[in-house]
Structure formats: structure tokens, C-alpha cells
Design an enzyme around this catalytic site. Structure first.
Site, short mmCIF file in Angstrom:
data_model
loop_
_atom_site.label_atom_id
_atom_site.label_comp_id
_atom_site.label_asym_id
_atom_site.label_seq_id
_atom_site.Cartn_x
_atom_site.Cartn_y
_atom_site.Cartn_z
N LYS A 207 59.09 -58.60 -70.72
CA LYS A 207 59.31 -58.18 -69.32
C LYS A 207 59.67 -59.38 -68.45
CE LYS A 207 54.35 -58.51 -68.49
NZ LYS A 207 53.09 -57.73 -68.38
N ARG B 132 44.06 -50.55 -62.67
CA ARG B 132 45.43 -50.77 -62.21
C ARG B 132 46.21 -49.49 -62.47
NH1 ARG B 132 48.91 -55.81 -64.51
NH2 ARG B 132 49.02 -54.44 -66.36
N TYR C 90 55.00 -84.48 -48.49
CA TYR C 90 54.59 -83.66 -47.35
C TYR C 90 53.08 -83.64 -47.23
CZ TYR C 90 59.33 -81.88 -46.80
OH TYR C 90 60.66 -81.77 -46.58
N MET D 147 60.59 -79.01 -52.26
CA MET D 147 61.47 -77.91 -52.67
C MET D 147 62.35 -78.32 -53.84
SD MET D 147 63.56 -75.54 -50.13
CE MET D 147 63.52 -73.79 -50.40
#
Ligand SMILES: *Cc1c(COP(=O)(O)O)cnc(C)c1O
Length: 322
Positions: free
Chosen positions: A35, A128, A250, A298
Site C-alpha cells: 500500500k 479502527r 532553525y 526543508m
């Protein structure tokens, strides 16, 4: 030129990990869970490498269609079954096996043109998906009586097969919920496959272990004989000389404990490298182990180069399940 970052997928490692799953599975058949684009490894590529599996499990009808177009002939299990009426003809068109976890899906099956095999999912404690004591009897009988349902396999999923709770309470509950029903059974994810042979039944459903990750916090992939399917490699594009106490990245969350030289790698969370990978996450620089320092940016993260490193290539190897 594209940025120098590259993920390399080893077909040999995928096939090897399936063989390891097979040694645990004994006589049970194996759904290779591919998946979500094969856990990010590429759907068709993974299906090819895992061609010795008895079947493939996905969530998404677009993925099932891609597998058939790629020539996959094994059964395909739809782990969340059908979502809308438009999915029903696809079950016949692509010969798919839906997991039926909700009464509404049984109503939708009324539109089937030809018979399908189904999985009947019961909720044994994960809370679930799945039928419960309140509706399992009615759901199972409706499927058995359905003119276009062939075999019904009984299924559940474990919440904590890798954790302290284990599977015993869910196993008991599954047995109680299904004791009046006949048919093959499927319970085990990777963790249960490795740790609890009593869950193997007729079909097992390993996912994460096929990609070379241990499902356990306290047992490494290596200890389980698994090989990493993905290697993420990039290059050091700059270095910085830090004085003791200087911050990095950061938030300046990392402070140099001493004078040090760090490398800046073209790799960040835009590339899928986890932003929460903390200081200390292992990185290989020319095959020498070092670590991430500072917050992952990033598109740049910062391992201090191993002291002897002379060239500018870093190999970032995935070290734990993401
Ligand atoms: C994802 C999934 C699996 C595979 O689980 P792993 O922990 O990755 O082995 C098995 N069964 C179901 C129902 C799943 O959703």
C-alpha cells in the site's frame, strides 16, 4: 541539473526480506503489503521484486489498476475494501478481493456482475475497522448468502503486536467473534508474523519488514536478518566551522559542544527526510558513521562530516521505521 539527492531501491533486498518473511510464515501464504506506493518504494518496482508473494495488498483502486496493468496476476487484497458504488465494477474488472469491514459495503456488493472472494474483517480490539459482536453474525450471514460472494476469509488486525500489550486479548476476542464462522483466517502484520506464530493462520500480511525495517523498537532490522530496501544518498554542498557554543539551523536548537566542522547535505523534509529526525540520527559520510545536528530544514540537513572525510559525498541510510 537535478539536486544530487537520490533514493536507491534494492530489488534484491526486497526479495531477500520476503524470503525472511517466508521462513517465519511456515505454511501460511503471504500477502505482501505494498500500500501507499509500497511504503514509498515505488509500486510496480516493489511488486516485481516481491513477485514470489502469494498476493499483494493495497488501499487504493488506482494502485490496484496499476498492478494489473503491470502484469501482476496474483490476487490483490483491497485493505479498506470499496468506498463508493463506482468501485464495485472494478472488483470484477481487475479481479480484486475487498476487505468488507462495514455493513454499507455489503449493500454496495449488490451491484456486482460476477462473483468475488471477500475478506470479512472483525474488530477484535484495535477499534479502527471491522464488525463487532453487535453486527458480525448478520454481516457474515449476509456475505455467505450473497449470490456473488465466493469465499469468505476471516480477518482482524492487531493494535500492539510490536508492543507491551501483545496479541493475546485480541486473539481471544477474534476467536470468540468468529467461532461460529468457517473459512480461512488472516491476522498477522509484520510484528505478529515474527513474534507470535500462533497468529499465522492461513494468510499473513507483512508490510514494514519487507522494506527492511524492524517493526520492534528493541530489535534491530539486522538482528531480524532484514536488509534495507532503500538507501538515500546525497552530497555535502557546504561546510561550516563552528566555535564552541554556536547554534546550528532553525531555532539554533543544536549547540556545538566543542570546535567542530559540520557539513550541509542537500537533503531535507521536502525530500521526505523526516523533520523530526533529531540530533544524533545516524548518517554515513564515506561509509563512516556520524550524526545529524540541528533541525532538519526543508532541503538541507546538517551532519558533521566524519573527521577523516575528504570528499563531499554523504550517504544517509534509513535506520529505523518511519
Ligand atoms: C498496513 C497493514 C498491514 C501491514 O502492517 P506492517 O506493520 O507494515 O507489517 C497488515 N494488515 C493491514 C490491515 C494493514 O493495514
Amino acid at each position: 541539473m537535478p539536486r544530487p539527492i537520490r533514493a536507491t531501491i534494492s530489488a534484491g533486498a526486497l526479495a531477500h526480506n520476503l524470503r525472511i518473511a517466508r521462513t517465519h510464515a511456515g505454511r501460511a501464504r503471504i500477502w505482501a503489503v505494498i500500500k501507499a506506493n509500497a511504503y514509498g518504494h515505488g509500486l510496480e518496482r516493489a511488486a516485481r521484486a516481491l513477485g514470489a508473494a502469494d498476493g499483494f495488498a493495497v488501499l487504493d483502486f488506482a494502485e490496484a489498476e496499476r498492478l494489473r496493468r503491470a502484469g501482476v496476476t496474483q490476487p490483490i487484497l483491497m485493505l479498506e475494501g470499496i468506498f463508493t458504488a463506482t468501485d464495485v465494477p472494478l472488483l470484477n474488472e481487475y479481479a480484486l478481493t475487498p476487505v468488507i469491514h462495514h455493513p454499507r459495503q455489503i449493500e454496495l456488493l449488490g451491484a456486482l456482475a460476477r462473483p468475488v472472494d471477500v475478506y470479512f474483517k472483525v474488530n477484535s480490539g484495535m477499534n479502527r475497522l471491522g464488525f463487532t459482536t453487535a453486527n458480525a453474525q448478520a454481516g457474515y450471514q449476509a456475505l455467505r448468502a450473497h449470490p456473488r460472494v465466493n469465499t469468505v476469509t476471516l480477518m482482524t488486525h492487531f493494535a500492539d503486536a510490536d508492543g507491551a500489550t501483545g496479541v493475546s486479548a485480541q486473539l481471544e476476542r477474534f476467536a470468540a467473534l468468529t467461532e461460529a464462522f468457517s473459512g480461512p483466517r488472516s491476522l498477522a502484520n509484520s510484528a505478529a508474523l515474527v513474534r507470535f506464530p500462533e497468529t499465522h493462520a492461513d494468510w499473513v500480511r507483512p508490510g514494514i519488514m519487507l522494506y527492511g525495517c524492524s517493526p520492534f523498537a528493541d530489535r534491530s532490522a539486522e538482528a531480524l536478518g532484514l536488509k534495507p530496501a532503500m538507501t538515500l544518498a546525497s552530497e555535502i554542498i557546504a561546510t561550516q566551522e563552528l566555535a564552541r557554543g554556536e547554534g546550528v539551523g532553525y531555532g539554533l536548537g543544536y549547540r556545538a559542544e566543542r570546535e567542530m566542522r559540520i557539513g550541509v547535505v542537500a537533503c531535507g523534509y521536502a525530500d521526505g527526510y523526516p523533520r523530526h529526525a533529531g540530533a544524533g540520527t545516524p548518517v554515513l559520510v564515506n561509509a563512516r558513521r556520524t550524526r545529524v545536528v540541528g533541525r532538519v530544514s526543508m532541503d538541507r540537513s546538517r551532519p558533521p562530516p566524519a573527521r577523516s572525510a575528504t570528499s563531499s559525498s554523504a550517504r544517509l541510510r534509513r535506520a529505523s521505521p518511519s
